[in-house]
Scaffold this active site. Structure first.
Site, PDB file in Angstrom:
ATOM      1  N   HIS A  14      42.947 -30.593 -68.295  1.00  0.00           N
ATOM      2  CA  HIS A  14      42.578 -29.275 -68.841  1.00  0.00           C
ATOM      3  C   HIS A  14      43.836 -28.465 -69.150  1.00  0.00           C
ATOM      4  O   HIS A  14      43.941 -27.849 -70.218  1.00  0.00           O
ATOM      5  CB  HIS A  14      41.750 -28.475 -67.815  1.00  0.00           C
ATOM      6  CG  HIS A  14      40.413 -29.051 -67.481  1.00  0.00           C
ATOM      7  ND1 HIS A  14      39.953 -29.164 -66.189  1.00  0.00           N
ATOM      8  CD2 HIS A  14      39.419 -29.532 -68.273  1.00  0.00           C
ATOM      9  CE1 HIS A  14      38.728 -29.684 -66.196  1.00  0.00           C
ATOM     10  NE2 HIS A  14      38.394 -29.927 -67.444  1.00  0.00           N
ATOM     11  N   LYS A  38      24.940 -29.406 -64.362  1.00  0.00           N
ATOM     12  CA  LYS A  38      25.755 -29.563 -63.148  1.00  0.00           C
ATOM     13  C   LYS A  38      25.363 -28.446 -62.192  1.00  0.00           C
ATOM     14  O   LYS A  38      25.821 -27.315 -62.327  1.00  0.00           O
ATOM     15  CB  LYS A  38      27.249 -29.472 -63.498  1.00  0.00           C
ATOM     16  CG  LYS A  38      27.704 -30.551 -64.468  1.00  0.00           C
ATOM     17  CD  LYS A  38      29.166 -30.366 -64.833  1.00  0.00           C
ATOM     18  CE  LYS A  38      29.600 -31.401 -65.863  1.00  0.00           C
ATOM     19  NZ  LYS A  38      30.961 -31.156 -66.369  1.00  0.00           N
ATOM     20  N   ARG A  88      38.466 -36.956 -74.684  1.00  0.00           N
ATOM     21  CA  ARG A  88      39.105 -38.122 -74.054  1.00  0.00           C
ATOM     22  C   ARG A  88      38.697 -39.419 -74.734  1.00  0.00           C
ATOM     23  O   ARG A  88      39.475 -40.365 -74.788  1.00  0.00           O
ATOM     24  CB  ARG A  88      38.711 -38.191 -72.570  1.00  0.00           C
ATOM     25  CG  ARG A  88      39.353 -37.135 -71.714  1.00  0.00           C
ATOM     26  CD  ARG A  88      38.711 -37.043 -70.366  1.00  0.00           C
ATOM     27  NE  ARG A  88      37.327 -36.631 -70.514  1.00  0.00           N
ATOM     28  CZ  ARG A  88      36.560 -36.165 -69.527  1.00  0.00           C
ATOM     29  NH1 ARG A  88      37.041 -36.090 -68.309  1.00  0.00           N
ATOM     30  NH2 ARG A  88      35.314 -35.801 -69.752  1.00  0.00           N
ATOM     31  N   SER A 125      37.161 -33.775 -63.585  1.00  0.00           N
ATOM     32  CA  SER A 125      37.007 -33.019 -62.336  1.00  0.00           C
ATOM     33  C   SER A 125      36.134 -33.801 -61.362  1.00  0.00           C
ATOM     34  O   SER A 125      36.436 -33.876 -60.166  1.00  0.00           O
ATOM     35  CB  SER A 125      36.360 -31.661 -62.613  1.00  0.00           C
ATOM     36  OG  SER A 125      37.170 -30.894 -63.467  1.00  0.00           O
TER      37      SER A 125
HETATM   38  O1  PNS Z   1      32.988 -28.792 -68.637  1.00  0.00           O
HETATM   39  P1  PNS Z   1      31.589 -28.998 -69.093  1.00  0.00           P
HETATM   40  O2  PNS Z   1      30.614 -28.731 -67.976  1.00  0.00           O
HETATM   41  O3  PNS Z   1      31.344 -30.315 -69.747  1.00  0.00           O
HETATM   42  O4  PNS Z   1      31.328 -27.877 -70.222  1.00  0.00           O
HETATM   43  C1  PNS Z   1      30.067 -27.753 -70.860  1.00  0.00           C
HETATM   44  C2  PNS Z   1      29.845 -26.286 -71.223  1.00  0.00           C
HETATM   45  C3  PNS Z   1      29.960 -25.418 -69.986  1.00  0.00           C
HETATM   46  C4  PNS Z   1      30.888 -25.880 -72.238  1.00  0.00           C
HETATM   47  C5  PNS Z   1      28.431 -26.164 -71.834  1.00  0.00           C
HETATM   48  O5  PNS Z   1      27.481 -26.582 -70.884  1.00  0.00           O
HETATM   49  C6  PNS Z   1      28.125 -24.721 -72.277  1.00  0.00           C
HETATM   50  O6  PNS Z   1      28.533 -24.323 -73.357  1.00  0.00           O
HETATM   51  N1  PNS Z   1      27.438 -23.948 -71.410  1.00  0.00           N
HETATM   52  C7  PNS Z   1      27.082 -22.556 -71.679  1.00  0.00           C
HETATM   53  C8  PNS Z   1      25.595 -22.452 -72.012  1.00  0.00           C
HETATM   54  C9  PNS Z   1      25.369 -22.774 -73.487  1.00  0.00           C
HETATM   55  O7  PNS Z   1      25.825 -22.094 -74.389  1.00  0.00           O
HETATM   56  N2  PNS Z   1      24.627 -23.883 -73.714  1.00  0.00           N
HETATM   57  C10 PNS Z   1      24.316 -24.356 -75.056  1.00  0.00           C
HETATM   58  C11 PNS Z   1      25.444 -25.221 -75.595  1.00  0.00           C
HETATM   59  S1  PNS Z   1      25.115 -25.745 -77.263  1.00  0.00           S
END
Ligand code: PNS
Length: 157
Positions: A14, A38, A88, A125
């Protein structure tokens, strides 16, 4: 520009993306966001923010924030037109593509993908947490302050 993610906790993968984003964009907001897939994290949102602020303190155009709602509601409210994500592998591509297209449809925000440095292609992570939990050594894969915080968390559990 916003770099969104769970960051539970922030890794050197990150940090590499944040650093490279900070070279390309005037202002970088690292946004700790909720991921419904998660459920419970190792670190609280405030702890994640503190660790990110600590390891990015040398980058003057980087700030840290959190948001519990839809990502596009945050970007629209803050007049942010770009997201940056690290990629990745094709697994990340398949995961990110629908989110990038949904976010663009919802608000017009564009997603820029940065190819992860080869050194961090296998770093996540969740894998780091699993290795530390069972006593393995991940020195160099997360910042030292993060490693110390992870060890402390698992000791306390
Ligand atoms: O590190 P991650 O958990 O893979 O990141 C995913 C994340 C947090 C970027 C995604 O789940 C997100 O954007 N969450 C916020 C809620 C949202 O907007 N959901 C719709 C995404 S199209």
């Amino acid at each position: 520009m916003v770099c969104p993610g769970s960051f539970d906790p922030v890794t050197n993968g990150h940090l590499d993306i944040f650093t490279r984003a900070a070279e390309q964009f005037d202002r970088v907001i690292i946004l700790v966001t909720g991921n419904p897939a998660k459920k419970s994290g190792l670190f609280s949102v405030d702890e994640r923010k503190e660790l990110i602020a600590d390891v990015t303190s040398h980058l003057p155009n980087v700030t840290v924030d959190h948001w519990a709602g839809l990502l596009v509601d945050y970007t629209t409210a803050h007049r942010v037109t770009a997201l940056v994500k690290g990629l990745r592998s094709s697994l990340d591509y398949d995961y990110e593509q629908p989110m990038a297209q949904m976010n663009r449809r919802l608000s017009g925000v564009d997603t820029f993908f940065v190819m992860t440095d080869e050194k961090f292609g296998y770093v996540s992570s969740s894998l780091c947490k699993e290795v530390v939990k069972y006593g393995g050594d991940i020195t160099g894969l997360v910042p030292d302050v993060v490693l110390a915080a992870m060890k402390q968390k698992f000791r306390a559990q």
